[in-house]
Design an enzyme around this catalytic site. Structure first.
Site, PDB file in Angstrom:
ATOM      1  N   LEU A  45       0.849  -1.184   0.000  1.00 53.22           N
ATOM      2  CA  LEU A  45       0.000   0.000   0.000  1.00 53.22           C
ATOM      3  C   LEU A  45       0.890   1.240   0.000  1.00 53.22           C
ATOM      4  O   LEU A  45       2.098   1.158   0.206  1.00 53.22           O
ATOM      5  CB  LEU A  45      -0.902   0.005   1.237  1.00 53.22           C
ATOM      6  CG  LEU A  45      -1.834  -1.200   1.390  1.00 53.22           C
ATOM      7  CD1 LEU A  45      -2.585  -1.122   2.713  1.00 53.22           C
ATOM      8  CD2 LEU A  45      -2.815  -1.279   0.221  1.00 53.22           C
ATOM      9  N   SER A  46       0.288   2.403  -0.186  1.00 52.24           N
ATOM     10  CA  SER A  46       1.117   3.609  -0.184  1.00 52.24           C
ATOM     11  C   SER A  46       1.749   3.825   1.185  1.00 52.24           C
ATOM     12  O   SER A  46       2.882   4.303   1.275  1.00 52.24           O
ATOM     13  CB  SER A  46       0.311   4.839  -0.613  1.00 52.24           C
ATOM     14  OG  SER A  46      -0.840   4.982   0.167  1.00 52.24           O
ATOM     15  N   GLU A  47       1.037   3.473   2.287  1.00 51.87           N
ATOM     16  CA  GLU A  47       1.634   3.507   3.619  1.00 51.87           C
ATOM     17  C   GLU A  47       1.014   2.464   4.540  1.00 51.87           C
ATOM     18  O   GLU A  47      -0.143   2.049   4.344  1.00 51.87           O
ATOM     19  CB  GLU A  47       1.485   4.882   4.284  1.00 51.87           C
ATOM     20  CG  GLU A  47       2.408   5.957   3.770  1.00 51.87           C
ATOM     21  CD  GLU A  47       1.728   6.878   2.788  1.00 51.87           C
ATOM     22  OE1 GLU A  47       2.444   7.607   2.071  1.00 51.87           O
ATOM     23  OE2 GLU A  47       0.477   6.854   2.720  1.00 51.87           O
ATOM     24  N   THR A  48       1.789   2.074   5.554  1.00 56.38           N
ATOM     25  CA  THR A  48       1.351   1.209   6.646  1.00 56.38           C
ATOM     26  C   THR A  48       1.851   1.848   7.934  1.00 56.38           C
ATOM     27  O   THR A  48       2.967   2.378   7.983  1.00 56.38           O
ATOM     28  CB  THR A  48       1.941  -0.204   6.501  1.00 56.38           C
ATOM     29  OG1 THR A  48       1.472  -0.783   5.270  1.00 56.38           O
ATOM     30  CG2 THR A  48       1.544  -1.106   7.653  1.00 56.38           C
ATOM     31  N   HIS A  77      -3.052  10.533   5.092  1.00 56.40           N
ATOM     32  CA  HIS A  77      -4.084   9.510   5.309  1.00 56.40           C
ATOM     33  C   HIS A  77      -3.692   8.496   6.371  1.00 56.40           C
ATOM     34  O   HIS A  77      -4.564   7.980   7.084  1.00 56.40           O
ATOM     35  CB  HIS A  77      -4.508   8.873   3.971  1.00 56.40           C
ATOM     36  CG  HIS A  77      -3.853   7.599   3.606  1.00 56.40           C
ATOM     37  ND1 HIS A  77      -2.592   7.518   3.072  1.00 56.40           N
ATOM     38  CD2 HIS A  77      -4.309   6.314   3.680  1.00 56.40           C
ATOM     39  CE1 HIS A  77      -2.296   6.252   2.831  1.00 56.40           C
ATOM     40  NE2 HIS A  77      -3.320   5.503   3.182  1.00 56.40           N
TER      41      HIS A  77
END
Length: 295
Positions: A45-48, A77
């Site tokens: 994903l774009s971030e975790t 986000h």
């Protein structure tokens, strides 16, 4: 083997399969830096985010944010989504949470509906607006397959700005926004020309109609070919636009992710403060999955 709980949710949307997906590990104690980075890469994903106890007990948590390739000092986000998750677990003081991050302290205010159910959150970016180097329209165009004539430079040229994490911002025509797409060779060339680092060049394109913006964000050098909703960049573009005006405050509605099939709605408020221009960004969240990872 130790197990770690996780949840996922879609951020900046009020329904599943929209917005920007996020994975959250609400208790990451025991995970190493390498494991956190590997989990973020595995999620793709774009971030975790990974939640740890705060250094200062007056704060809610220490939150570490990883994209596919590196740890990030701050992001939009992930903070909105992590605040939503932790508030649902009863953490924080009332409806306010404070996260310790590399870029500074981030305050999160959760939103509720008329019956008290959680709907989303608003975050304050940790720093005042700072602007940096500029790109030529040709350099920005090389990154996204556009010509110099596709850029609108009446308000500002393609310029770097930050509220805790750097982005380049460029206004384009409506037609150009739809035609744009990441060009890896172009990104690498422009990154080398501007000394932004091999994986640090992120380009946020927008079309403006008054206080409403349509946007796309590309950061392929760090693994995000396109982002569905970029809260940190949205807050920053709001601060940038306010800084170019004589207004004391500005409110902006930003739509992103449409071209990806993941429409997102971000609400930004920028304001003048004693130390410069600051901004907040917020939106809704839609819970998705939960489970455990065994390592």
């Amino acid at each position: 083997m130790p197990t770690y709980d996780f949840v996922t949710l879609d951020v900046f949307t009020d329904r599943p399969f929209g917005g920007n997906p996020l994975a959250v590990f609400p208790d990451a104690r025991g995970l190493t830096d390498a494991q956190m980075q590997s989990l973020a890469a595995e999620w793709n994903l774009s971030e975790t985010t990974f939640v740890l106890p705060p250094s200062d007990p007056a704060n809610t948590a220490r939150v570490r944010i990883f994209n596919r390739t590196a740890e990030m000092p701050f992001a939009g986000h992930p903070n909105v989504g992590t605040g939503f998750v932790l508030a649902g677990l009863g953490r924080g003081q009332g409806d306010v949470l404070r996260f310790e991050e590399i870029a500074g302290l981030v305050e999160v205010r959760v939103a509720r509906d008329g019956s008290g159910g959680l709907t989303g959150a608003v975050i304050d970016a940790p720093r005042a607006l700072v602007t940096g180097p500029q790109l030529t329209a040709a350099q920005a165009g090389a990154c996204v397959g556009l010509a110099a004539s596709d850029f609108v430079t009446a308000s500002h040229p393609p310029v770097q700005a930050s509220l805790g994490i750097d982005f380049f911002f460029a206004e384009v025509t409506a037609d150009a926004l739809g035609r744009s797409g990441p060009d890896l060779a172009g990104f690498r060339k422009t990154a080398a020309e501007t000394d932004t680092g091999s994986d640090r060049l992120s380009l946020f394109l927008y079309v403006r109609d008054g206080q409403k913006l349509r946007a796309r964000m590309f950061a392929p050098l760090s693994g995000t070919f396109e982002d569905a909703a970029t809260g940190s960049a949205s807050a920053t573009v709001g601060a940038l636009l306010l800084s170019l005006s004589a207004d004391a405050e500005g409110r902006y509605e930003i739509t992103q992710g449409v071209e990806m099939g993941r429409p997102s709605q971000l609400n930004v408020t920028a304001r003048r403060a004693p130390d410069g221009v600051r901004a907040s960004v917020g939106g809704s969240c839609a819970p998705m999955f939960r489970g455990t990872v065994e390592l």
